[in-house]
Scaffold this motif. Structure first.
Motif, PDB file in Angstrom:
ATOM      1  N   VAL A  27      42.499  21.075  -4.572  1.00  0.00           N
ATOM      2  CA  VAL A  27      43.862  20.614  -4.313  1.00  0.00           C
ATOM      3  C   VAL A  27      44.828  21.794  -4.359  1.00  0.00           C
ATOM      4  O   VAL A  27      44.968  22.448  -5.388  1.00  0.00           O
ATOM      5  CB  VAL A  27      44.300  19.567  -5.369  1.00  0.00           C
ATOM      6  CG1 VAL A  27      45.700  19.049  -5.047  1.00  0.00           C
ATOM      7  CG2 VAL A  27      43.300  18.416  -5.427  1.00  0.00           C
ATOM      8  N   LYS A  28      45.460  22.080  -3.219  1.00  0.00           N
ATOM      9  CA  LYS A  28      46.404  23.200  -3.179  1.00  0.00           C
ATOM     10  C   LYS A  28      47.841  22.699  -3.124  1.00  0.00           C
ATOM     11  O   LYS A  28      48.158  21.790  -2.373  1.00  0.00           O
ATOM     12  CB  LYS A  28      46.111  24.091  -1.976  1.00  0.00           C
ATOM     13  CG  LYS A  28      44.728  24.720  -2.057  1.00  0.00           C
ATOM     14  CD  LYS A  28      44.639  25.952  -1.174  1.00  0.00           C
ATOM     15  CE  LYS A  28      43.287  26.608  -1.278  1.00  0.00           C
ATOM     16  NZ  LYS A  28      42.274  25.854  -0.493  1.00  0.00           N
ATOM     17  N   LEU A  29      48.659  23.345  -3.960  1.00  0.00           N
ATOM     18  CA  LEU A  29      50.070  22.980  -4.042  1.00  0.00           C
ATOM     19  C   LEU A  29      50.888  23.839  -3.072  1.00  0.00           C
ATOM     20  O   LEU A  29      50.910  25.066  -3.189  1.00  0.00           O
ATOM     21  CB  LEU A  29      50.564  23.195  -5.480  1.00  0.00           C
ATOM     22  CG  LEU A  29      52.072  23.070  -5.723  1.00  0.00           C
ATOM     23  CD1 LEU A  29      52.582  21.663  -5.402  1.00  0.00           C
ATOM     24  CD2 LEU A  29      52.411  23.452  -7.176  1.00  0.00           C
ATOM     25  N   ILE A  30      51.545  23.190  -2.129  1.00  0.00           N
ATOM     26  CA  ILE A  30      52.477  23.893  -1.253  1.00  0.00           C
ATOM     27  C   ILE A  30      53.888  23.694  -1.809  1.00  0.00           C
ATOM     28  O   ILE A  30      54.353  22.567  -1.943  1.00  0.00           O
ATOM     29  CB  ILE A  30      52.419  23.345   0.192  1.00  0.00           C
ATOM     30  CG1 ILE A  30      51.013  23.566   0.771  1.00  0.00           C
ATOM     31  CG2 ILE A  30      53.467  24.020   1.065  1.00  0.00           C
ATOM     32  CD1 ILE A  30      50.840  23.026   2.170  1.00  0.00           C
ATOM     33  N   ALA A  31      54.523  24.798  -2.174  1.00  0.00           N
ATOM     34  CA  ALA A  31      55.900  24.720  -2.664  1.00  0.00           C
ATOM     35  C   ALA A  31      56.822  24.670  -1.452  1.00  0.00           C
ATOM     36  O   ALA A  31      56.931  25.639  -0.707  1.00  0.00           O
ATOM     37  CB  ALA A  31      56.216  25.934  -3.530  1.00  0.00           C
ATOM     38  N   VAL A  32      57.452  23.512  -1.248  1.00  0.00           N
ATOM     39  CA  VAL A  32      58.293  23.328  -0.062  1.00  0.00           C
ATOM     40  C   VAL A  32      59.684  23.910  -0.341  1.00  0.00           C
ATOM     41  O   VAL A  32      60.468  23.362  -1.120  1.00  0.00           O
ATOM     42  CB  VAL A  32      58.380  21.840   0.327  1.00  0.00           C
ATOM     43  CG1 VAL A  32      59.323  21.652   1.514  1.00  0.00           C
ATOM     44  CG2 VAL A  32      56.991  21.300   0.677  1.00  0.00           C
ATOM     45  N   SER A  33      59.939  25.045   0.310  1.00  0.00           N
ATOM     46  CA  SER A  33      61.132  25.839  -0.029  1.00  0.00           C
ATOM     47  C   SER A  33      62.248  25.728   1.008  1.00  0.00           C
ATOM     48  O   SER A  33      63.206  26.499   0.973  1.00  0.00           O
ATOM     49  CB  SER A  33      60.724  27.300  -0.210  1.00  0.00           C
ATOM     50  OG  SER A  33      59.908  27.731   0.877  1.00  0.00           O
ATOM     51  N   LYS A  34      62.137  24.766   1.922  1.00  0.00           N
ATOM     52  CA  LYS A  34      63.162  24.607   2.963  1.00  0.00           C
ATOM     53  C   LYS A  34      64.547  24.477   2.328  1.00  0.00           C
ATOM     54  O   LYS A  34      64.688  23.806   1.299  1.00  0.00           O
ATOM     55  CB  LYS A  34      62.854  23.382   3.823  1.00  0.00           C
ATOM     56  CG  LYS A  34      62.832  22.073   3.049  1.00  0.00           C
ATOM     57  CD  LYS A  34      62.367  20.900   3.911  1.00  0.00           C
ATOM     58  CE  LYS A  34      62.472  19.605   3.120  1.00  0.00           C
ATOM     59  NZ  LYS A  34      61.727  18.499   3.732  1.00  0.00           N
ATOM     60  N   THR A  35      65.509  25.126   2.960  1.00  0.00           N
ATOM     61  CA  THR A  35      66.917  25.188   2.511  1.00  0.00           C
ATOM     62  C   THR A  35      67.146  26.002   1.220  1.00  0.00           C
ATOM     63  O   THR A  35      68.288  26.241   0.846  1.00  0.00           O
ATOM     64  CB  THR A  35      67.604  23.799   2.324  1.00  0.00           C
ATOM     65  OG1 THR A  35      67.190  23.230   1.074  1.00  0.00           O
ATOM     66  CG2 THR A  35      67.297  22.834   3.461  1.00  0.00           C
ATOM     67  N   MET A  36      66.077  26.403   0.551  1.00  0.00           N
ATOM     68  CA  MET A  36      66.247  27.142  -0.706  1.00  0.00           C
ATOM     69  C   MET A  36      66.348  28.646  -0.427  1.00  0.00           C
ATOM     70  O   MET A  36      65.683  29.161   0.464  1.00  0.00           O
ATOM     71  CB  MET A  36      65.065  26.871  -1.643  1.00  0.00           C
ATOM     72  CG  MET A  36      64.974  25.426  -2.086  1.00  0.00           C
ATOM     73  SD  MET A  36      66.462  24.978  -3.038  1.00  0.00           S
ATOM     74  CE  MET A  36      66.398  23.188  -2.965  1.00  0.00           C
ATOM     75  N   PRO A  37      67.182  29.351  -1.197  1.00  0.00           N
ATOM     76  CA  PRO A  37      67.359  30.785  -0.963  1.00  0.00           C
ATOM     77  C   PRO A  37      66.134  31.601  -1.383  1.00  0.00           C
ATOM     78  O   PRO A  37      65.334  31.145  -2.207  1.00  0.00           O
ATOM     79  CB  PRO A  37      68.561  31.150  -1.850  1.00  0.00           C
ATOM     80  CG  PRO A  37      68.550  30.128  -2.937  1.00  0.00           C
ATOM     81  CD  PRO A  37      68.009  28.863  -2.320  1.00  0.00           C
TER      82      PRO A  37
END
Ligand SMILES: *Cc1c(COP(=O)(O)O)cnc(C)c1O
Length: 226
Positions: A27-37
């Motif tokens: 299980v791989k965790l994708i850190a969804v960083s959209k809109t984040m600086p």
């Protein structure tokens, strides 16, 4: 906070895997960083995280330039045909292959760049009008066509489940996506493997893992509300 959030989520993933007899390396965790600086992404990076998800081409390009090159970028949002060429060599996996037209455009650009593109087929399991993706029937009707492509390689399925108050309500959706991947795998079609299952977000990722997710896409629980 970001560091603590990541470690809490990683522990949670491990706990669910242990309980459900799932190998946690699956299980791989994708850190969804959209809109984040970028500075927030760097905090996650410094905490050891390397896998990030974005939904806009321009944002990937900006961040790609500014951030360390060992970051693994995943495209999780709707992709316009004319923008494929910009990210083709920058993303590890396109999760949002949502039409036959996009597939043939990706093939064309990938051939030009002489590079393989790995993608997941996005499935609109709940038949929501507002969502992109193939319906299950559409996909089963067209699935053989993907075997013709030389540069585009299908690695599995992805879904964006409905926004619900109780994550249990999405269990059936996740079960259906898993079953669909088993059905497609049993056809043994050239060029298509079904090893990846991208499902589960902040509100429902524990249930998605229990139902067989290999990629979970989590934004809010890591970076806070957008
Ligand atoms: C924004 C987004 C996510 C993350 O959503 P959260 O609820 O913030 O975890 C996951 N998948 C896709 C496709 C998204 O666009």
């Amino acid at each position: 906070m970001i560091k603590e959030n990541l470690s809490r989520i990683n522990s949670k993933i491990k706990e669910i895997c242990d309980k459900s007899s799932i190998e946690d390396s699956q299980v791989k965790l994708i850190a969804v960083s959209k809109t984040m600086p970028c500075e927030d992404i760097l905090k996650a990076y410094e905490a050891g995280h390397r896998i990030f998800g974005e939904n806009r081409v321009q944002e990937i390009l900006d961040k790609y330039d500014k951030l360390p090159k060992d970051i693994e970028w995943h495209m999780i949002g709707h992709l316009q045909s004319n923008k494929i060429k910009y990210i083709i060599d920058k993303v590890k996996l396109v999760h949002s292959l949502d039409s036959m037209k996009l597939a043939s455009c990706i093939e064309k650009e990938a051939a030009k760049a002489n590079t393989e593109v790995h993608a997941l087929l996005q499935v609109n399991v709940a038949n929501e009008e507002t969502k992109f993706g193939f319906t299950i029937d559409e996909l089963l009707k067209n699935i053989e066509k993907f075997s013709e492509y030389k540069f585009l390689k299908i690695k599995g399925l992805m879904t964006v489940a409905p926004n619900v108050d109780n994550p249990e309500k999405n269990r059936e959706i996740f079960k259906k996506l898993k079953q669909l991947s088993v059905d497609i795998k049993s056809k043994s079609i050239d060029n298509i493997t079904m090893d990846c299952l991208s499902m589960g977000m902040t509100g429902d990722y524990p249930v998605a893992i229990e139902e067989g997710a290999t990629y979970i896409r989590v934004g809010t629980a890591i970076f806070g509300v957008r």
